[in-house]
Design a protein around this motif. Sequence first.
Motif, PDB file in Angstrom:
ATOM      1  N   PRO A  30      34.209  52.736  28.335  1.00  0.00           N
ATOM      2  CA  PRO A  30      34.415  53.711  28.582  1.00  0.00           C
ATOM      3  C   PRO A  30      32.706  54.794  28.907  1.00  0.00           C
ATOM      4  CG  PRO A  30      34.383  52.834  25.588  1.00  0.00           C
ATOM      5  CD  PRO A  30      34.035  51.681  27.220  1.00  0.00           C
ATOM      6  N   SER A  31      32.981  55.892  28.080  1.00  0.00           N
ATOM      7  CA  SER A  31      31.304  56.624  29.147  1.00  0.00           C
ATOM      8  C   SER A  31      30.991  56.959  27.698  1.00  0.00           C
ATOM      9  CB  SER A  31      31.889  58.263  29.387  1.00  0.00           C
ATOM     10  OG  SER A  31      32.348  58.232  30.218  1.00  0.00           O
ATOM     11  N   ARG A  32      29.539  56.387  27.093  1.00  0.00           N
ATOM     12  CA  ARG A  32      28.764  56.370  26.276  1.00  0.00           C
ATOM     13  C   ARG A  32      29.070  57.901  25.307  1.00  0.00           C
ATOM     14  NH1 ARG A  32      24.394  56.987  23.293  1.00  0.00           N
ATOM     15  NH2 ARG A  32      23.631  55.045  22.180  1.00  0.00           N
ATOM     16  N   PRO A  33      29.351  58.132  23.831  1.00  0.00           N
ATOM     17  CA  PRO A  33      29.313  59.215  23.387  1.00  0.00           C
ATOM     18  C   PRO A  33      27.478  59.497  23.458  1.00  0.00           C
ATOM     19  CG  PRO A  33      30.620  58.199  22.312  1.00  0.00           C
ATOM     20  CD  PRO A  33      29.986  56.470  23.511  1.00  0.00           C
ATOM     21  N   THR A  34      27.432  60.933  23.041  1.00  0.00           N
ATOM     22  CA  THR A  34      25.927  61.467  23.553  1.00  0.00           C
ATOM     23  C   THR A  34      24.616  61.081  22.323  1.00  0.00           C
ATOM     24  OG1 THR A  34      26.597  63.381  24.434  1.00  0.00           O
ATOM     25  CG2 THR A  34      24.629  63.255  23.553  1.00  0.00           C
ATOM     26  N   HIS A  35      25.412  60.818  21.352  1.00  0.00           N
ATOM     27  CA  HIS A  35      24.940  59.741  20.412  1.00  0.00           C
ATOM     28  C   HIS A  35      25.483  58.740  19.618  1.00  0.00           C
ATOM     29  CE1 HIS A  35      22.748  64.037  19.278  1.00  0.00           C
ATOM     30  NE2 HIS A  35      23.942  63.963  19.338  1.00  0.00           N
ATOM     31  N   GLY A  36      26.447  57.632  20.574  1.00  0.00           N
ATOM     32  CA  GLY A  36      26.133  56.476  19.975  1.00  0.00           C
ATOM     33  C   GLY A  36      27.207  55.895  19.668  1.00  0.00           C
ATOM     34  N   PHE A  37      27.610  54.997  20.072  1.00  0.00           N
ATOM     35  CA  PHE A  37      29.313  55.099  19.740  1.00  0.00           C
ATOM     36  C   PHE A  37      28.631  54.541  18.042  1.00  0.00           C
ATOM     37  CE2 PHE A  37      28.868  53.182  24.294  1.00  0.00           C
ATOM     38  CZ  PHE A  37      30.688  53.443  24.326  1.00  0.00           C
ATOM     39  N   ASP A  38      30.562  54.473  17.512  1.00  0.00           N
ATOM     40  CA  ASP A  38      30.117  54.432  16.053  1.00  0.00           C
ATOM     41  C   ASP A  38      30.999  53.162  15.371  1.00  0.00           C
ATOM     42  OD1 ASP A  38      30.613  54.951  13.557  1.00  0.00           O
ATOM     43  OD2 ASP A  38      31.737  56.835  13.228  1.00  0.00           O
ATOM     44  N   ARG A  39      29.650  52.286  15.268  1.00  0.00           N
ATOM     45  CA  ARG A  39      30.563  50.667  15.344  1.00  0.00           C
ATOM     46  C   ARG A  39      31.515  50.635  13.889  1.00  0.00           C
ATOM     47  NH1 ARG A  39      26.447  51.482  18.914  1.00  0.00           N
ATOM     48  NH2 ARG A  39      25.291  49.439  19.437  1.00  0.00           N
ATOM     49  N   GLU A  40      31.677  51.906  13.273  1.00  0.00           N
ATOM     50  CA  GLU A  40      32.327  51.708  11.689  1.00  0.00           C
ATOM     51  C   GLU A  40      33.347  51.523  12.144  1.00  0.00           C
ATOM     52  OE1 GLU A  40      32.393  53.147   7.531  1.00  0.00           O
ATOM     53  OE2 GLU A  40      31.797  54.241   8.680  1.00  0.00           O
ATOM     54  N   ASP A  41      33.307  51.822  13.189  1.00  0.00           N
ATOM     55  CA  ASP A  41      35.041  52.566  13.719  1.00  0.00           C
ATOM     56  C   ASP A  41      35.590  51.465  14.667  1.00  0.00           C
ATOM     57  OD1 ASP A  41      35.494  54.747  12.336  1.00  0.00           O
ATOM     58  OD2 ASP A  41      34.602  56.279  13.889  1.00  0.00           O
ATOM     59  N   LEU A  42      34.738  50.893  15.219  1.00  0.00           N
ATOM     60  CA  LEU A  42      34.711  50.124  16.549  1.00  0.00           C
ATOM     61  C   LEU A  42      34.666  48.897  15.644  1.00  0.00           C
ATOM     62  CD1 LEU A  42      31.771  51.239  19.439  1.00  0.00           C
ATOM     63  CD2 LEU A  42      34.827  51.250  19.435  1.00  0.00           C
ATOM     64  N   PHE A  43      34.766  47.241  14.769  1.00  0.00           N
ATOM     65  CA  PHE A  43      34.566  46.852  14.166  1.00  0.00           C
ATOM     66  C   PHE A  43      34.643  47.088  12.685  1.00  0.00           C
ATOM     67  CE2 PHE A  43      30.155  47.240  17.680  1.00  0.00           C
ATOM     68  CZ  PHE A  43      31.412  46.898  18.582  1.00  0.00           C
ATOM     69  N   PRO A  44      35.284  47.207  12.837  1.00  0.00           N
ATOM     70  CA  PRO A  44      34.939  47.398  10.922  1.00  0.00           C
ATOM     71  C   PRO A  44      35.132  45.973  10.379  1.00  0.00           C
ATOM     72  CG  PRO A  44      37.465  46.988  11.534  1.00  0.00           C
ATOM     73  CD  PRO A  44      36.345  47.652  12.714  1.00  0.00           C
ATOM     74  N   ASN A  45      35.069  44.727  10.906  1.00  0.00           N
ATOM     75  CA  ASN A  45      34.638  43.510  10.061  1.00  0.00           C
ATOM     76  C   ASN A  45      33.994  42.927  10.742  1.00  0.00           C
ATOM     77  OD1 ASN A  45      37.280  43.804   8.951  1.00  0.00           O
ATOM     78  ND2 ASN A  45      38.326  42.526  10.794  1.00  0.00           N
ATOM     79  N   ARG A  46      32.811  43.887  11.494  1.00  0.00           N
ATOM     80  CA  ARG A  46      31.309  43.564  12.280  1.00  0.00           C
ATOM     81  C   ARG A  46      29.898  42.887  10.632  1.00  0.00           C
ATOM     82  NH1 ARG A  46      26.776  46.659  12.730  1.00  0.00           N
ATOM     83  NH2 ARG A  46      26.821  46.163  15.442  1.00  0.00           N
ATOM     84  N   LEU A  47      30.586  43.382   9.935  1.00  0.00           N
ATOM     85  CA  LEU A  47      29.685  42.631   9.055  1.00  0.00           C
ATOM     86  C   LEU A  47      30.790  43.213   7.251  1.00  0.00           C
ATOM     87  CD1 LEU A  47      26.381  44.405   9.452  1.00  0.00           C
ATOM     88  CD2 LEU A  47      26.499  42.087   9.283  1.00  0.00           C
ATOM     89  N   LYS A  48      30.688  41.467   6.369  1.00  0.00           N
ATOM     90  CA  LYS A  48      31.300  40.947   6.044  1.00  0.00           C
ATOM     91  C   LYS A  48      31.151  42.084   4.504  1.00  0.00           C
ATOM     92  CE  LYS A  48      33.097  37.140   7.709  1.00  0.00           C
ATOM     93  NZ  LYS A  48      34.664  37.468   7.673  1.00  0.00           N
ATOM     94  N   SER A  49      31.833  42.401   3.420  1.00  0.00           N
ATOM     95  CA  SER A  49      31.259  42.961   3.008  1.00  0.00           C
ATOM     96  C   SER A  49      30.816  42.226   1.555  1.00  0.00           C
ATOM     97  CB  SER A  49      32.745  43.943   2.465  1.00  0.00           C
ATOM     98  OG  SER A  49      34.061  42.819   2.064  1.00  0.00           O
ATOM     99  N   ASN A  50      31.290  40.972   1.069  1.00  0.00           N
ATOM    100  CA  ASN A  50      30.726  40.482   0.324  1.00  0.00           C
ATOM    101  C   ASN A  50      29.081  40.433   0.711  1.00  0.00           C
ATOM    102  OD1 ASN A  50      30.459  38.505   2.204  1.00  0.00           O
ATOM    103  ND2 ASN A  50      31.683  36.633   0.731  1.00  0.00           N
ATOM    104  N   MET A  51      27.787  40.508   1.618  1.00  0.00           N
ATOM    105  CA  MET A  51      26.444  40.387   1.811  1.00  0.00           C
ATOM    106  C   MET A  51      26.286  40.949   0.465  1.00  0.00           C
ATOM    107  SD  MET A  51      26.867  39.003   4.634  1.00  0.00           S
ATOM    108  CE  MET A  51      24.871  38.938   4.612  1.00  0.00           C
ATOM    109  N   GLY A  52      26.902  42.277  -0.499  1.00  0.00           N
ATOM    110  CA  GLY A  52      25.793  42.778  -1.012  1.00  0.00           C
ATOM    111  C   GLY A  52      24.941  44.007  -1.351  1.00  0.00           C
ATOM    112  N   ALA A  53      25.432  44.819  -2.016  1.00  0.00           N
ATOM    113  CA  ALA A  53      24.675  46.146  -1.653  1.00  0.00           C
ATOM    114  C   ALA A  53      23.121  46.356  -1.628  1.00  0.00           C
ATOM    115  CB  ALA A  53      25.409  46.932  -2.831  1.00  0.00           C
ATOM    116  N   SER A  54      23.023  44.849  -1.868  1.00  0.00           N
ATOM    117  CA  SER A  54      20.982  45.119  -1.895  1.00  0.00           C
ATOM    118  C   SER A  54      20.854  45.087  -0.255  1.00  0.00           C
ATOM    119  CB  SER A  54      20.650  44.287  -2.611  1.00  0.00           C
ATOM    120  OG  SER A  54      20.862  43.165  -2.416  1.00  0.00           O
ATOM    121  N   GLU A  55      21.768  44.305   0.290  1.00  0.00           N
ATOM    122  CA  GLU A  55      21.478  43.942   1.624  1.00  0.00           C
ATOM    123  C   GLU A  55      20.996  45.194   2.991  1.00  0.00           C
ATOM    124  OE1 GLU A  55      22.668  42.008   0.439  1.00  0.00           O
ATOM    125  OE2 GLU A  55      21.209  40.014   0.128  1.00  0.00           O
TER     126      GLU A  55
END
Length: 281
Positions: A30-55
């Motif tokens: 798809p065409s790239r949005p002006t301010h970039g793709f929102d990874r949170e919507d595209l890849f909800p599992n892209r980073l594990k939640s158990n990484m901890g809030a300090s990372e």
Amino acid sequence: MKKLGLILCFLFVASCTLKDEFFYQNGIFPSRPTHGFDREDLFPNRLKSNMGASENMCIMLRHRRDWNPSTIDFKSQYPSFNIELLSFNNLDPSKSFTWQERMMFADALELIVYAINHPLFEEKMGLKAFYDNDLTHIVPSAKIVKSIRNTKLTFIIAKEDLDKNVLAQATVGGFHHMIWFRSDTDYQQYSVLSLAVVLGHELTHNLGFLHASNVPYGIQDVILEVIRESSKQDVTIFKDNTPYYEDSFLQRVRDSSSKARSLSSQTLIQEDSHKDFGDLF
């Protein structure tokens, strides 16, 4: 025990088209949005939640948005280990990477280069033991770090039908740097951090290091540690200078002028089993 596999084989891939015709002709990206793709919507599992809030880096990556690649100065900020993804080499449409997976690889490459350039990289590598490929001599970690940081490496990623116990495999040294990932795996289900660790491991095979040297395992551990320990200042600088590979990739994936290439060589392959990285996924 980590399962290590080392095979010597001949690869004869004649007139391989690297411009990925199926992907271009079907307009999947798809065409790239002006301010970039929102990874949170595209890849909800892209980073594990158990990484901890300090990372800090992991938190930022889960919400990566509103970045303007026109303002980047990536190579000035991160000058070492200039790796360039030449192409996603799909000889069969059934083994094509989705555009989301391609974006994940672009993000993973940025994380690798970030980690290699960070001051902690040399410090943490200094805590590990490295050897030559024949396991006959100890190699100082400073020499390994210098080799990695001074490298300019081009490579190709492809999906392949690998043995059931093999997650990925890569050519060891030589001129045709290839990295194969399993064709029966949906990489959108995994995290970009995990993908960066595996890709970093395979890239050291491209540089000529075998498992016996401990470099592939050493670098994958250090990449993970450096990213996890990123400070808020590190994250701010990283955010201000990326996404470099996304921008570069978007230009290349729409470039229909790529020429067919021919690969024919005697190639050493290093295979990596699922067990090597299972705890990351």
